[in-house]
Scaffold this motif. Structure first.
Motif, PDB file in Angstrom:
ATOM      1  N   GLY A 265      48.832 115.450  63.044  1.00 41.89           N
ATOM      2  CA  GLY A 265      49.954 114.729  63.627  1.00 41.89           C
ATOM      3  C   GLY A 265      50.647 113.753  62.703  1.00 41.89           C
ATOM      4  O   GLY A 265      51.595 113.064  63.118  1.00 41.89           O
ATOM      5  N   SER A 266      50.244 113.672  61.450  1.00 41.28           N
ATOM      6  CA  SER A 266      50.818 112.686  60.536  1.00 41.28           C
ATOM      7  C   SER A 266      52.262 113.046  60.172  1.00 41.28           C
ATOM      8  O   SER A 266      52.525 114.117  59.622  1.00 41.28           O
ATOM      9  N   ILE A 267      53.180 112.143  60.489  1.00 42.29           N
ATOM     10  CA  ILE A 267      54.592 112.322  60.129  1.00 42.29           C
ATOM     11  C   ILE A 267      54.874 111.456  58.908  1.00 42.29           C
ATOM     12  O   ILE A 267      54.829 110.229  58.986  1.00 42.29           O
ATOM     13  N   PRO A 268      55.179 112.044  57.763  1.00 39.68           N
ATOM     14  CA  PRO A 268      55.440 111.249  56.561  1.00 39.68           C
ATOM     15  C   PRO A 268      56.774 110.511  56.672  1.00 39.68           C
ATOM     16  O   PRO A 268      57.599 110.825  57.536  1.00 39.68           O
ATOM     17  N   PRO A 269      56.998 109.531  55.803  1.00 36.57           N
ATOM     18  CA  PRO A 269      58.210 108.720  55.916  1.00 36.57           C
ATOM     19  C   PRO A 269      59.494 109.467  55.600  1.00 36.57           C
ATOM     20  O   PRO A 269      60.569 109.093  56.090  1.00 36.57           O
ATOM     21  N   ASP A 270      59.435 110.523  54.785  1.00 31.16           N
ATOM     22  CA  ASP A 270      60.653 111.274  54.445  1.00 31.16           C
ATOM     23  C   ASP A 270      60.272 112.650  53.926  1.00 31.16           C
ATOM     24  O   ASP A 270      59.097 112.982  53.794  1.00 31.16           O
ATOM     25  N   ASP A 271      61.284 113.459  53.636  1.00 27.79           N
ATOM     26  CA  ASP A 271      61.057 114.787  53.077  1.00 27.79           C
ATOM     27  C   ASP A 271      60.587 114.689  51.631  1.00 27.79           C
ATOM     28  O   ASP A 271      61.002 113.795  50.877  1.00 27.79           O
ATOM     29  N   ALA A 272      59.759 115.633  51.223  1.00 31.82           N
ATOM     30  CA  ALA A 272      59.496 115.811  49.802  1.00 31.82           C
ATOM     31  C   ALA A 272      60.811 116.130  49.104  1.00 31.82           C
ATOM     32  O   ALA A 272      61.729 116.723  49.700  1.00 31.82           O
ATOM     33  N   TYR A 273      60.913 115.772  47.844  1.00 33.41           N
ATOM     34  CA  TYR A 273      62.161 115.984  47.091  1.00 33.41           C
ATOM     35  C   TYR A 273      62.582 117.451  47.137  1.00 33.41           C
ATOM     36  O   TYR A 273      63.755 117.768  47.370  1.00 33.41           O
ATOM     37  N   VAL A 274      61.637 118.361  46.935  1.00 30.11           N
ATOM     38  CA  VAL A 274      61.980 119.779  46.890  1.00 30.11           C
ATOM     39  C   VAL A 274      62.381 120.293  48.273  1.00 30.11           C
ATOM     40  O   VAL A 274      63.235 121.176  48.400  1.00 30.11           O
ATOM     41  N   VAL A 275      61.800 119.734  49.331  1.00 25.35           N
ATOM     42  CA  VAL A 275      62.202 120.103  50.689  1.00 25.35           C
ATOM     43  C   VAL A 275      63.638 119.656  50.946  1.00 25.35           C
ATOM     44  O   VAL A 275      64.445 120.402  51.524  1.00 25.35           O
ATOM     45  N   LYS A 276      63.965 118.446  50.511  1.00 22.63           N
ATOM     46  CA  LYS A 276      65.338 117.967  50.661  1.00 22.63           C
ATOM     47  C   LYS A 276      66.312 118.841  49.877  1.00 22.63           C
ATOM     48  O   LYS A 276      67.421 119.140  50.356  1.00 22.63           O
ATOM     49  N   LYS A 277      65.939 119.260  48.690  1.00 24.47           N
ATOM     50  CA  LYS A 277      66.802 120.134  47.889  1.00 24.47           C
ATOM     51  C   LYS A 277      67.074 121.445  48.627  1.00 24.47           C
ATOM     52  O   LYS A 277      68.206 121.944  48.629  1.00 24.47           O
ATOM     53  N   LEU A 278      66.042 122.012  49.255  1.00 23.58           N
ATOM     54  CA  LEU A 278      66.223 123.245  50.012  1.00 23.58           C
ATOM     55  C   LEU A 278      67.130 123.023  51.215  1.00 23.58           C
ATOM     56  O   LEU A 278      68.032 123.834  51.482  1.00 23.58           O
ATOM     57  N   ARG A 279      66.905 121.943  51.939  1.00 20.50           N
ATOM     58  CA  ARG A 279      67.768 121.661  53.095  1.00 20.50           C
ATOM     59  C   ARG A 279      69.209 121.436  52.651  1.00 20.50           C
ATOM     60  O   ARG A 279      70.143 121.929  53.296  1.00 20.50           O
ATOM     61  N   ASP A 280      69.401 120.695  51.566  1.00 13.07           N
ATOM     62  CA  ASP A 280      70.757 120.444  51.074  1.00 13.07           C
ATOM     63  C   ASP A 280      71.451 121.740  50.654  1.00 13.07           C
ATOM     64  O   ASP A 280      72.675 121.841  50.713  1.00 13.07           O
ATOM     65  N   ALA A 281      70.669 122.731  50.216  1.00 15.25           N
ATOM     66  CA  ALA A 281      71.230 124.027  49.826  1.00 15.25           C
ATOM     67  C   ALA A 281      71.536 124.910  51.027  1.00 15.25           C
ATOM     68  O   ALA A 281      72.090 126.005  50.869  1.00 15.25           O
ATOM     69  N   GLY A 282      71.150 124.444  52.220  1.00 12.62           N
ATOM     70  CA  GLY A 282      71.417 125.216  53.427  1.00 12.62           C
ATOM     71  C   GLY A 282      70.270 126.094  53.873  1.00 12.62           C
ATOM     72  O   GLY A 282      70.429 126.876  54.817  1.00 12.62           O
ATOM     73  N   ALA A 283      69.108 125.983  53.230  1.00 14.60           N
ATOM     74  CA  ALA A 283      67.943 126.752  53.676  1.00 14.60           C
ATOM     75  C   ALA A 283      67.410 126.170  54.979  1.00 14.60           C
ATOM     76  O   ALA A 283      67.567 124.984  55.262  1.00 14.60           O
ATOM     77  N   ILE A 284      66.776 127.016  55.771  1.00 10.45           N
ATOM     78  CA  ILE A 284      66.222 126.608  57.062  1.00 10.45           C
ATOM     79  C   ILE A 284      64.703 126.634  56.972  1.00 10.45           C
ATOM     80  O   ILE A 284      64.109 127.669  56.653  1.00 10.45           O
ATOM     81  N   ILE A 285      64.069 125.491  57.246  1.00  6.44           N
ATOM     82  CA  ILE A 285      62.612 125.437  57.242  1.00  6.44           C
ATOM     83  C   ILE A 285      62.115 126.073  58.540  1.00  6.44           C
ATOM     84  O   ILE A 285      62.242 125.509  59.620  1.00  6.44           O
ATOM     85  N   LEU A 286      61.567 127.279  58.423  1.00 10.51           N
ATOM     86  CA  LEU A 286      61.100 128.001  59.609  1.00 10.51           C
ATOM     87  C   LEU A 286      59.773 127.455  60.122  1.00 10.51           C
ATOM     88  O   LEU A 286      59.524 127.462  61.329  1.00 10.51           O
ATOM     89  N   GLY A 287      58.922 126.991  59.203  1.00 18.69           N
ATOM     90  CA  GLY A 287      57.641 126.473  59.646  1.00 18.69           C
ATOM     91  C   GLY A 287      56.806 125.980  58.493  1.00 18.69           C
ATOM     92  O   GLY A 287      57.151 126.149  57.319  1.00 18.69           O
ATOM     93  N   LYS A 288      55.686 125.334  58.848  1.00 24.88           N
ATOM     94  CA  LYS A 288      54.702 124.837  57.887  1.00 24.88           C
ATOM     95  C   LYS A 288      53.505 125.787  57.890  1.00 24.88           C
ATOM     96  O   LYS A 288      53.070 126.251  58.942  1.00 24.88           O
ATOM     97  N   LEU A 289      52.938 125.997  56.714  1.00 19.94           N
ATOM     98  CA  LEU A 289      51.973 127.070  56.541  1.00 19.94           C
ATOM     99  C   LEU A 289      50.541 126.591  56.352  1.00 19.94           C
ATOM    100  O   LEU A 289      50.276 125.536  55.744  1.00 19.94           O
ATOM    101  N   ASN A 290      49.624 127.416  56.824  1.00 20.91           N
ATOM    102  CA  ASN A 290      48.194 127.202  56.664  1.00 20.91           C
ATOM    103  C   ASN A 290      47.820 127.231  55.178  1.00 20.91           C
ATOM    104  O   ASN A 290      48.493 127.900  54.380  1.00 20.91           O
ATOM    105  N   LEU A 291      46.741 126.571  54.821  1.00 23.60           N
ATOM    106  CA  LEU A 291      46.359 126.413  53.419  1.00 23.60           C
ATOM    107  C   LEU A 291      44.897 126.031  53.318  1.00 23.60           C
ATOM    108  O   LEU A 291      44.249 125.746  54.320  1.00 23.60           O
ATOM    109  N   SER A 292      44.394 126.010  52.108  1.00 27.82           N
ATOM    110  CA  SER A 292      43.070 125.436  51.887  1.00 27.82           C
ATOM    111  C   SER A 292      43.158 123.931  52.105  1.00 27.82           C
ATOM    112  O   SER A 292      44.128 123.293  51.703  1.00 27.82           O
ATOM    113  N   GLU A 293      42.136 123.365  52.719  1.00 27.32           N
ATOM    114  CA  GLU A 293      42.176 121.948  53.073  1.00 27.32           C
ATOM    115  C   GLU A 293      42.336 121.072  51.831  1.00 27.32           C
ATOM    116  O   GLU A 293      41.589 121.202  50.866  1.00 27.32           O
ATOM    117  N   PHE A 294      43.338 120.202  51.861  1.00 29.68           N
ATOM    118  CA  PHE A 294      43.700 119.375  50.710  1.00 29.68           C
ATOM    119  C   PHE A 294      43.889 120.242  49.466  1.00 29.68           C
ATOM    120  O   PHE A 294      43.613 119.812  48.340  1.00 29.68           O
TER     121      PHE A 294
END
Length: 540
Positions: A133-162
């Protein structure tokens, strides 16, 4: 796996299977037919420009595949969270395209990102129940770059822990490989690798500290890039070891990788490493997609990383022959013995102390309810010893590694300082010197010397940076490494080739990989995630 995901996904299941209506358009239409799981980003963009496809329809088509294969059917379990605003954002971008045209080649294109990259509108958990449930204070720089380019974040992905350990975590559970459900998709960007292979988005973001983009790219049979250290900002990425951490695109084609890479570069004041990219980066890497790039190229082969699996070796030799047929000169090269023997020790001497210090730097930016250092994470992990009713599971394998990390010296320790100050530059200069001396455009080797392992493999047989894999050479040196599918074993498991270059040689690697890709055409839709009726689109 959290039961909350099933509730979120059920909302999408109520939506109609769009895109079939596209085929019911004008009977006189001569528009080309595209298959969602094969179409490139430029093809999808052209169809949206032509008005035969909308971003809203494209998002829905991908959501339909997620609904069919991620939590149903083969239950790949790649998604930690779907973006509830994805369709609304697609509608907004469709209107923007109609009124003022596309922002970039990524306008309206759905992407998925590893859940260790900050998103201000969705939780960022690093796959741990301790950050649920942790909401960070802002987007990562690369996430902001993608959004600014018009990309759509469809979802967050599963991964190895940390971002370390096997392809599972305490919050999201175990990820499956769409080519073989009993085999691992590899870590730590396993959710990204499996999701892109399964056709859940056009592009995915992974992070790579010790092979975490390249292992999953290989295990799932897709294209991936461990970028040059400093090419893409790590601001807003949950750190594992900043001396090695990189962000990289993962796609189904070299073309899509080049398109995505160009919108993510840039100097970020919050990440000093990006200063290295000044005059060394591009905003358009598609200009390097040259089918004749292998003609006259000189390719080194590191055979020391072969001879573990006959099928892998056969496919590597076939790829080398394809390079020769395209006009490349292929020569054998050898890394110094001291480098091969020391690389794992060098890696761990940096990795463990940096995680201990840098995860604390990240945790202090979060709300007070979350642990503030590695000791706090270990203490909370010890409170969970069985599966909870909400689906949270123990992850002793990753948590045991925290014991080694917390026992590491501080960043002022003599071994850490010696390796960082002298050993890492030595590795970089040695590899760079080898390539210059031999006049090489790239050094190639199998990304993994054997196909993806069984998920239920014996435990305790390896640890990060053990030296068994060649991929950490790119992390120690900071150099780029591009992963290209080159074929499949007799049992249908993908095999890939690594192309290692020198600092900021992404243009060269993209050209070489594109030329080889055109000859091999070795990407296939996994057997467990076949095409759906709604995957058929109309092109421009």
């Amino acid at each position: 796996m959290s039961h909350g995901f099933e509730l979120r996904l059920s909302n999408y299941l109520k939506l109609p299977a769009l895109l079939l209506c596209l085929l019911a358009g004008s009977s006189t239409s001569t528009a080309a037919v595209l298959q969602l799981t094969q179409a490139s980003i430029p093809q999808l963009s052209a169809a949206m420009d032509a008005g035969t496809l909308s971003s809203e329809q494209l998002v829905q088509a991908y959501l339909d595949r997620v609904a069919a294969y991620d939590q149903q059917g083969p239950t790949l379990n790649t998604m930690m969270l779907l973006n509830p605003n994805a369709l609304t954002r697609a509608q907004e971008l469709d209107e923007e395209r109609r009124v003022s045209g596309p922002r970039s080649p990524m306008h309206g294109i759905p992407v998925v990102i590893k859940d260790n990259l900050d998103t201000a509108d969705m939780p960022t958990t690093a796959g741990s129940f301790m950050l649920a449930g942790s909401i960070p204070p802002d987007d990562a720089y690369v996430v902001k770059k993608l959004r600014d380019a018009g990309a759509i974040i469809l979802g967050k992905l599963n991964l190895s822990e940390f971002a370390s350990g096997g392809a599972m975590n305490s919050l999201g559970g175990v990820i499956a490989n769409p080519h073989h459900l009993g085999r691992t998709p590899s870590g730590s960007s396993g959710g990204t690798g499996a999701a892109i292979a399964a056709g859940f988005a056009s592009m995915g973001l992974g992070t790579d500290t010790g092979g975490s983009v390249r292992g999953p790219s290989s295990a799932n049979g897709i294209v991936g890039l461990k970028t040059t250290h400093g090419l893409i900002s790590r601001d807003g990425v949950v750190p594992l070891a900043l001396s090695f951490d990189t962000v990289g695109p993962m796609t189904r084609s070299v073309t899509d990788l080049a398109i995505a890479l160009g919108v993510m570069t840039g100097v970020d004041p919050a990440d000093d490493s990006t200063q290295k990219s000044i005059e060394n980066s591009y905003t358009d890497y598609s200009q390097f997609l040259d089918g004749d790039s292998l003609k006259g190229a000189r390719i080194g082969v590191a055979r020391v990383f072969m001879n573990d699996n006959n099928e892998v070796d056969w496919l590597v030799e076939s790829a080398l022959q394809a390079m020769r047929d395209a006009g490349a000169e292929v020569v054998d090269v050898e890394f110094p013995d001291w480098l091969l023997e020391s690389r794992g020790k060098f890696y761990r001497a940096i990795r463990y102390p940096e995680f201990k210090a840098q995860i604390a730097d990240y945790l202090v930016t979060l709300n007070d309810e979350y642990p503030k250092d590695l000791d706090g994470l270990i203490a909370e992990a010890m409170t969970l010893n069985a599966t909870r009713e909400d689906g949270v599971i123990p992850n002793p394998s990753r948590w045991s590694l925290m014991r080694k990390e917390v026992e590491a010296t501080g960043l002022d320790g003599y071994e850490y300082q010696a390796v960082k100050t002298y050993a890492l530059p030595l590795v970089a200069q040695t590899i760079d010197g080898l390539m210059q001396d031999q006049k090489l455009d790239a050094i190639v080797y199998p990304t993994a010397s054997s196909p993806a392992e069984l998920i239920e493999r014996p435990t305790g047989t390896s640890e990060p940076g053990s030296g068994g894999s060649p991929v950490i050479l790119a992390n120690l040196s900071g150099f780029p490494d591009l992963i290209l599918p080159i074929g499949f074993t007799g049992r249908g498991m993908p095999v890939t080739l690594s192309m290692l270059g020198t600092a900021f040689s992404e243009p060269t690697l993209i050209g070489l990989a594109f030329a080889l890709e055109q000859r091999l055409q070795a990407i296939r839709l996994p057997v467990h995630t076949p095409q759906l009726p709604g995957d058929t689109l109309r092109g421009d």
